[in-house]
Design an enzyme around this catalytic site. Structure first.
Site, PDB file in Angstrom:
ATOM      1  N   LYS A  68      42.764  27.495  31.748  1.00  0.00           N
ATOM      2  CA  LYS A  68      43.039  27.226  30.332  1.00  0.00           C
ATOM      3  C   LYS A  68      44.496  26.838  30.099  1.00  0.00           C
ATOM      4  CE  LYS A  68      41.402  30.393  27.387  1.00  0.00           C
ATOM      5  NZ  LYS A  68      40.940  31.731  26.887  1.00  0.00           N
ATOM      6  N   LYS A  95      46.994  28.986  30.278  1.00  0.00           N
ATOM      7  CA  LYS A  95      47.650  30.085  29.551  1.00  0.00           C
ATOM      8  C   LYS A  95      48.336  31.029  30.540  1.00  0.00           C
ATOM      9  CE  LYS A  95      45.687  30.706  25.077  1.00  0.00           C
ATOM     10  NZ  LYS A  95      45.224  31.684  24.084  1.00  0.00           N
TER      11      LYS A  95
END
Ligand code: C2G
Length: 129
Positions: free
Chosen positions: A44, A46
């Site tokens: 993602k 992140k």
């Protein structure tokens, strides 16, 4: 019993997350949170402050949360909905429309995102101190 599921990273837990989880639980009787694993967060893009184990401990301490399961990829939602007999999929409005395809399997609800709070904002503000 109405079963609700939501997905997320929930890093550096803040009141925007709690506000989402509270309203998600209000949509049913049993709330499952599919928590992004460390590996999935890399996919993602992140970077997390807390690893999966710590984020799971924090979520499991929240009165609205009944079960925490791992979110390992983008494509597990349909299988999760079937496996856990989910009635409603709930997520923040920043994802508006992105998960409408799940309407085939359960209700899909986008809840208004809590303004002016995010993990990124917290990190930036801390960086200023
Ligand atoms: N959220 C919110 N208000 C905020 C911040 C977050 O309502 N101020 C909600 C998000 O909309 C999401 C949940 O809290 O529903 C968790 O947010 P993140 O940890 O940022 O999750 P995200 O990266 O959006 O992951 O497959 C779906 C993804 O895993 C969702």
């Amino acid at each position: 019993m109405k079963r609700v599921i939501t997905y997320g990273t929930f890093d550096m837990l803040h009141y925007g997350h709690i506000n989402l989880l509270k309203r998600a639980k209000e949509n049913g009787d049993y709330l499952i949170v599919a928590l992004s694993t460390n590996e999935f967060n890399e996919i993602k893009g992140k970077k997390c402050f807390f690893d999966y184990k710590k984020r799971k401990i924090l979520l499991e301490a929240i009165r609205y949360v009944d079960l925490v399961i791992p979110e390992e990829n983008w494509n597990q939602k349909k299988d999760d909905i079937i496996k856990y007999q989910i009635d409603k999929f709930v997520i923040g409005s920043d994802w508006e429309g992105k998960f409408d395809y799940l309407n085939e399997y359960c209700d899909v609800v986008y809840l208004e995102r809590t303004p002016e709070i995010s993990t990124t904002m917290i990190k930036n503000k801390l960086g200023e101190i």
